[in-house]
Design a protein around this motif. Structure first.
Motif, PDB file in Angstrom:
ATOM      1  N   GLN A 153      51.821  16.838   2.946  1.00 37.11           N
ATOM      2  CA  GLN A 153      51.384  15.891   1.918  1.00 37.11           C
ATOM      3  C   GLN A 153      50.003  16.285   1.383  1.00 37.11           C
ATOM      4  O   GLN A 153      49.080  16.543   2.152  1.00 37.11           O
ATOM      5  CB  GLN A 153      51.333  14.465   2.475  1.00 37.11           C
ATOM      6  N   ILE A 154      49.880  16.323   0.060  1.00 38.12           N
ATOM      7  CA  ILE A 154      48.620  16.699  -0.598  1.00 38.12           C
ATOM      8  C   ILE A 154      47.924  15.423  -1.070  1.00 38.12           C
ATOM      9  O   ILE A 154      48.478  14.679  -1.894  1.00 38.12           O
ATOM     10  CB  ILE A 154      48.893  17.638  -1.788  1.00 38.12           C
ATOM     11  N   VAL A 155      46.730  15.187  -0.568  1.00 39.96           N
ATOM     12  CA  VAL A 155      46.002  13.956  -0.879  1.00 39.96           C
ATOM     13  C   VAL A 155      44.776  14.292  -1.729  1.00 39.96           C
ATOM     14  O   VAL A 155      43.866  14.996  -1.266  1.00 39.96           O
ATOM     15  CB  VAL A 155      45.571  13.211   0.400  1.00 39.96           C
ATOM     16  N   PHE A 156      44.753  13.816  -2.965  1.00 42.25           N
ATOM     17  CA  PHE A 156      43.590  13.964  -3.835  1.00 42.25           C
ATOM     18  C   PHE A 156      42.661  12.766  -3.613  1.00 42.25           C
ATOM     19  O   PHE A 156      43.118  11.629  -3.480  1.00 42.25           O
ATOM     20  CB  PHE A 156      44.003  14.012  -5.305  1.00 42.25           C
ATOM     21  N   THR A 157      41.370  13.012  -3.625  1.00 41.74           N
ATOM     22  CA  THR A 157      40.380  11.938  -3.482  1.00 41.74           C
ATOM     23  C   THR A 157      39.593  11.812  -4.782  1.00 41.74           C
ATOM     24  O   THR A 157      39.065  12.825  -5.281  1.00 41.74           O
ATOM     25  CB  THR A 157      39.416  12.219  -2.316  1.00 41.74           C
ATOM     26  N   ILE A 158      39.548  10.618  -5.313  1.00 36.44           N
ATOM     27  CA  ILE A 158      38.805  10.373  -6.550  1.00 36.44           C
ATOM     28  C   ILE A 158      37.651   9.432  -6.237  1.00 36.44           C
ATOM     29  O   ILE A 158      37.856   8.335  -5.712  1.00 36.44           O
ATOM     30  CB  ILE A 158      39.702   9.756  -7.642  1.00 36.44           C
TER      31      ILE A 158
ATOM     32  N   SER B 141      46.920  10.573 -13.302  1.00 40.95           N
ATOM     33  CA  SER B 141      48.220  10.429 -12.640  1.00 40.95           C
ATOM     34  C   SER B 141      49.340  11.109 -13.401  1.00 40.95           C
ATOM     35  O   SER B 141      50.282  11.647 -12.802  1.00 40.95           O
ATOM     36  CB  SER B 141      48.555   8.943 -12.461  1.00 40.95           C
ATOM     37  N   GLU B 142      49.252  11.090 -14.721  1.00 38.84           N
ATOM     38  CA  GLU B 142      50.324  11.682 -15.529  1.00 38.84           C
ATOM     39  C   GLU B 142      50.503  13.163 -15.201  1.00 38.84           C
ATOM     40  O   GLU B 142      51.626  13.650 -15.020  1.00 38.84           O
ATOM     41  CB  GLU B 142      50.014  11.497 -17.013  1.00 38.84           C
ATOM     42  N   ILE B 143      49.382  13.897 -15.087  1.00 32.91           N
ATOM     43  CA  ILE B 143      49.457  15.334 -14.792  1.00 32.91           C
ATOM     44  C   ILE B 143      49.819  15.575 -13.335  1.00 32.91           C
ATOM     45  O   ILE B 143      50.665  16.422 -13.015  1.00 32.91           O
ATOM     46  CB  ILE B 143      48.114  16.013 -15.144  1.00 32.91           C
ATOM     47  N   ILE B 144      49.193  14.818 -12.420  1.00 37.30           N
ATOM     48  CA  ILE B 144      49.479  14.997 -10.996  1.00 37.30           C
ATOM     49  C   ILE B 144      50.946  14.690 -10.696  1.00 37.30           C
ATOM     50  O   ILE B 144      51.606  15.413  -9.931  1.00 37.30           O
ATOM     51  CB  ILE B 144      48.542  14.110 -10.148  1.00 37.30           C
ATOM     52  N   ASP B 145      51.469  13.633 -11.305  1.00 38.94           N
ATOM     53  CA  ASP B 145      52.883  13.285 -11.101  1.00 38.94           C
ATOM     54  C   ASP B 145      53.797  14.380 -11.633  1.00 38.94           C
ATOM     55  O   ASP B 145      54.857  14.672 -11.050  1.00 38.94           O
ATOM     56  CB  ASP B 145      53.200  11.959 -11.789  1.00 38.94           C
ATOM     57  N   GLU B 146      53.397  14.990 -12.748  1.00 43.89           N
ATOM     58  CA  GLU B 146      54.211  16.064 -13.318  1.00 43.89           C
ATOM     59  C   GLU B 146      54.263  17.266 -12.370  1.00 43.89           C
ATOM     60  O   GLU B 146      55.324  17.851 -12.133  1.00 43.89           O
ATOM     61  CB  GLU B 146      53.637  16.486 -14.668  1.00 43.89           C
ATOM     62  N   PHE B 147      53.104  17.639 -11.826  1.00 46.09           N
ATOM     63  CA  PHE B 147      53.062  18.761 -10.881  1.00 46.09           C
ATOM     64  C   PHE B 147      53.835  18.425  -9.612  1.00 46.09           C
ATOM     65  O   PHE B 147      54.533  19.271  -9.053  1.00 46.09           O
ATOM     66  CB  PHE B 147      51.598  19.085 -10.541  1.00 46.09           C
ATOM     67  N   ALA B 148      53.696  17.176  -9.141  1.00 44.28           N
ATOM     68  CA  ALA B 148      54.400  16.769  -7.922  1.00 44.28           C
ATOM     69  C   ALA B 148      55.906  16.870  -8.112  1.00 44.28           C
ATOM     70  O   ALA B 148      56.634  17.357  -7.229  1.00 44.28           O
ATOM     71  CB  ALA B 148      54.004  15.344  -7.550  1.00 44.28           C
ATOM     72  N   SER B 149      56.399  16.425  -9.274  1.00 42.48           N
ATOM     73  CA  SER B 149      57.837  16.492  -9.556  1.00 42.48           C
ATOM     74  C   SER B 149      58.313  17.942  -9.631  1.00 42.48           C
ATOM     75  O   SER B 149      59.396  18.293  -9.138  1.00 42.48           O
ATOM     76  CB  SER B 149      58.146  15.783 -10.875  1.00 42.48           C
ATOM     77  N   ARG B 150      57.492  18.796 -10.226  1.00 45.62           N
ATOM     78  CA  ARG B 150      57.859  20.213 -10.373  1.00 45.62           C
ATOM     79  C   ARG B 150      57.969  20.882  -9.002  1.00 45.62           C
ATOM     80  O   ARG B 150      58.946  21.588  -8.709  1.00 45.62           O
ATOM     81  CB  ARG B 150      56.812  20.919 -11.238  1.00 45.62           C
ATOM     82  N   TYR B 151      56.972  20.650  -8.142  1.00 49.11           N
ATOM     83  CA  TYR B 151      56.980  21.268  -6.810  1.00 49.11           C
ATOM     84  C   TYR B 151      58.102  20.682  -5.953  1.00 49.11           C
ATOM     85  O   TYR B 151      58.686  21.372  -5.106  1.00 49.11           O
ATOM     86  CB  TYR B 151      55.641  21.053  -6.118  1.00 49.11           C
ATOM     87  N   GLN B 152      58.399  19.425  -6.191  1.00 47.53           N
ATOM     88  CA  GLN B 152      59.469  18.768  -5.450  1.00 47.53           C
ATOM     89  C   GLN B 152      60.819  19.409  -5.780  1.00 47.53           C
ATOM     90  O   GLN B 152      61.636  19.694  -4.885  1.00 47.53           O
ATOM     91  CB  GLN B 152      59.465  17.285  -5.816  1.00 47.53           C
ATOM     92  N   ARG B 153      61.036  19.637  -7.074  1.00 42.45           N
ATOM     93  CA  ARG B 153      62.297  20.259  -7.501  1.00 42.45           C
ATOM     94  C   ARG B 153      62.426  21.669  -6.923  1.00 42.45           C
ATOM     95  O   ARG B 153      63.510  22.092  -6.505  1.00 42.45           O
ATOM     96  CB  ARG B 153      62.376  20.296  -9.028  1.00 42.45           C
ATOM     97  N   THR B 154      61.294  22.401  -6.925  1.00 48.22           N
ATOM     98  CA  THR B 154      61.309  23.772  -6.377  1.00 48.22           C
ATOM     99  C   THR B 154      61.676  23.768  -4.901  1.00 48.22           C
ATOM    100  O   THR B 154      62.456  24.610  -4.425  1.00 48.22           O
ATOM    101  CB  THR B 154      59.930  24.423  -6.569  1.00 48.22           C
ATOM    102  N   ALA B 155      61.125  22.794  -4.171  1.00 47.90           N
ATOM    103  CA  ALA B 155      61.410  22.704  -2.736  1.00 47.90           C
ATOM    104  C   ALA B 155      62.882  22.386  -2.490  1.00 47.90           C
ATOM    105  O   ALA B 155      63.524  22.992  -1.611  1.00 47.90           O
ATOM    106  CB  ALA B 155      60.524  21.626  -2.106  1.00 47.90           C
ATOM    107  N   PHE B 156      63.430  21.483  -3.251  1.00 52.87           N
ATOM    108  CA  PHE B 156      64.847  21.136  -3.081  1.00 52.87           C
ATOM    109  C   PHE B 156      65.760  22.297  -3.457  1.00 52.87           C
ATOM    110  O   PHE B 156      66.778  22.544  -2.810  1.00 52.87           O
ATOM    111  CB  PHE B 156      65.187  19.910  -3.917  1.00 52.87           C
ATOM    112  N   GLU B 157      65.405  23.020  -4.527  1.00 51.18           N
ATOM    113  CA  GLU B 157      66.221  24.146  -4.971  1.00 51.18           C
ATOM    114  C   GLU B 157      66.251  25.243  -3.920  1.00 51.18           C
ATOM    115  O   GLU B 157      67.261  25.928  -3.739  1.00 51.18           O
ATOM    116  CB  GLU B 157      65.684  24.679  -6.299  1.00 51.18           C
ATOM    117  N   SER B 158      65.098  25.389  -3.227  1.00 50.68           N
ATOM    118  CA  SER B 158      65.057  26.418  -2.163  1.00 50.68           C
ATOM    119  C   SER B 158      65.986  26.070  -1.005  1.00 50.68           C
ATOM    120  O   SER B 158      66.415  26.948  -0.251  1.00 50.68           O
ATOM    121  CB  SER B 158      63.625  26.582  -1.649  1.00 50.68           C
ATOM    122  N   LEU B 159      66.297  24.781  -0.889  1.00 50.89           N
ATOM    123  CA  LEU B 159      67.220  24.332   0.151  1.00 50.89           C
ATOM    124  C   LEU B 159      68.658  24.270  -0.343  1.00 50.89           C
ATOM    125  O   LEU B 159      69.574  23.935   0.424  1.00 50.89           O
ATOM    126  CB  LEU B 159      66.808  22.950   0.666  1.00 50.89           C
TER     127      LEU B 159
END
Length: 401
Positions: free
Chosen positions: A119-124, A139-157
């Motif tokens: 889990q990656i925790v950003f501190t503001i 949040s808009e950008i962080i959520d976009e990156f989180a979704s992208r990395y999430q899809r990559t992780a699932f695809e690898s599985l």
């Protein structure tokens, strides 16, 4: 009684101050005040959303691609943080001293590989006591990156898109709102409307009430009135109806003014929600909202007249009447409490039942059978208060104290 009523109404209409409180306040002044409040509130929100904020990033080297996206956000100005070893206390101090609007810290475990990173925790660091939109912008950008990395992780599985949705959100609640537009908006503003109406009606009746009782004592005209061939009961009833008329006129002007201003705002500013909300009303609904205020005005009139008769002077009467504002506020506060509905015993509690009824009328869910309880209980309280006024007026020690 009617001669007294005619006399008091004539004197009331000659009093410009009283007419101002009856007509000008609900017709122009209060809508203007609320309009100004709405304008400055919307301006503050717009400014918070568009204001250029200065910020710094700790740990840029961990996520250069994410930093690049942050730099592309409009109205955010990235500055260099001159700290040899930034720790939590020093970062807090930088924001607290106003050097930056916020500072974001990227953790050293940041990675596109979520299995390795965890889990990656950003501190503001920011001053969240003020109105700001920092988290919303990032949040808009962080959520976009989180979704992208999430899809990559699932695809690898080897997990397909449908299975991904099932794993991310295995259970979802789908809400179907059966309330129409009027009921939804009415639930939001229905509790606020009685608050405004009660205070305006009380304010409209307060000025003539203070003058009719204590004012006559100061002018020395009360003795002359008592020498007339009119019973004291008729004098009190005549004065009561005068105060009630002032309150009813204020109530009528208030309801009509609110309806007209809502239509103007809805049509003039093209606010579709307001236009649809007002279109759902018919003349019966508006008339019933006005009629709901009549028993309230009667109760206020009897209470105000009692205080005015007791007071030695106009100023003293106004001092006694000030706390009555709480009587107008408390029932509305009770009506706003969760679980309080226009049913059972609540339909018989004066003032609170009217606040609940107005809320139901605005929502369009009124049970019209409850009108008997509302008007019945209000009439009983007004009659008791009126009887006390008559008793009070027959007491020489009170009348000439």
């Amino acid at each position: 009684m009617w001669l007294i009523y005619k006399k008091e109404i004539t004197e009331l209409l000659r009093d410009r101050k009283a007419v101002f409180f009856m007509v000008a306040l609900p017709l122009v002044i209060f809508p203007l005040i609320f309009g100004i409040m709405f304008y400055f509130t919307s301006q503050a929100v717009t400014e918070a959303q568009t204001k250029t904020l200065t910020y710094a990033i700790v740990g840029k080297s961990f996520a250069p691609d994410l930093v690049s996206e942050f730099e592309s956000i409009e109205n955010l100005d990235l500055k260099t943080l001159d700290l040899a070893s930034p720790d939590e206390d020093s970062l807090k101090a930088e924001v607290k001293n106003g050097n930056f609007d916020f500072i974001i810290s990227i953790p050293d475990n940041y990675s596109e590989d979520l299995f390795r990173a965890g889990q990656i925790v950003f501190t503001i660091y920011l001053n969240d006591a003020e109105l700001n939109t920092v988290q919303m912008r990032l949040s808009e950008i962080i959520d976009e990156f989180a979704s992208r990395y999430q899809r990559t992780a699932f695809e690898s599985l080897g997990v397909d898109e449908q299975a991904q949705l099932s794993l991310i959100e295995p259970m979802v609640i789908e809400k179907v709102n059966v309330a129409d537009k009027r009921e939804s908006i009415g639930a939001l503003i229905g509790g606020f409307i009685p608050y405004v109406l009660f205070l305006i009606c009380l304010q409209g009746a307060m000025m003539p009430a203070a003058d009719i009782g204590a004012g006559e004592k100061e002018r020395g005209t009360l003795e002359t009135l008592l020498l007339s061939p009119v019973s004291r009961k008729d004098i009190v009833i005549g004065k009561f109806f005068t105060i009630s008329t002032a309150g009813v006129v204020t109530a009528l002007v208030t309801v009509l003014s609110a309806a007209v201003w809502a239509l103007i705002v809805g049509q003039g500013m093209a606010v579709q929600a307001i236009t649809e909300f007002m279109a759902a009303f018919d003349i019966i609904d508006i008339l019933l909202v006005f009629l709901m205020l009549v028993p309230i005005v009667s109760i206020f009139a009897a209470l105000l007249l009692s205080l005015s008769i007791y007071a030695r002077s106009f100023k003293e009467a106004q001092g006694y009447m000030g706390p009555l504002m709480l009587i107008a506020i408390v029932p509305v506060a009770i009506a706003l409490a969760p679980g309080i509905e226009l049913k059972g015993v609540w339909a018989w509690i004066p003032l609170t039942n009217v606040a609940l009824a107005i809320k139901e009328l605005v929502k369009g869910t009124m049970d019209y059978m409850q009108l008997f309880a509302i008007f019945g209980s209000s009439a009983i309280i007004a009659a008791l208060a009126m009887a006390f006024c008559v008793y009070w007026f027959n007491q020489e020690k009170v009348l000439f104290r």
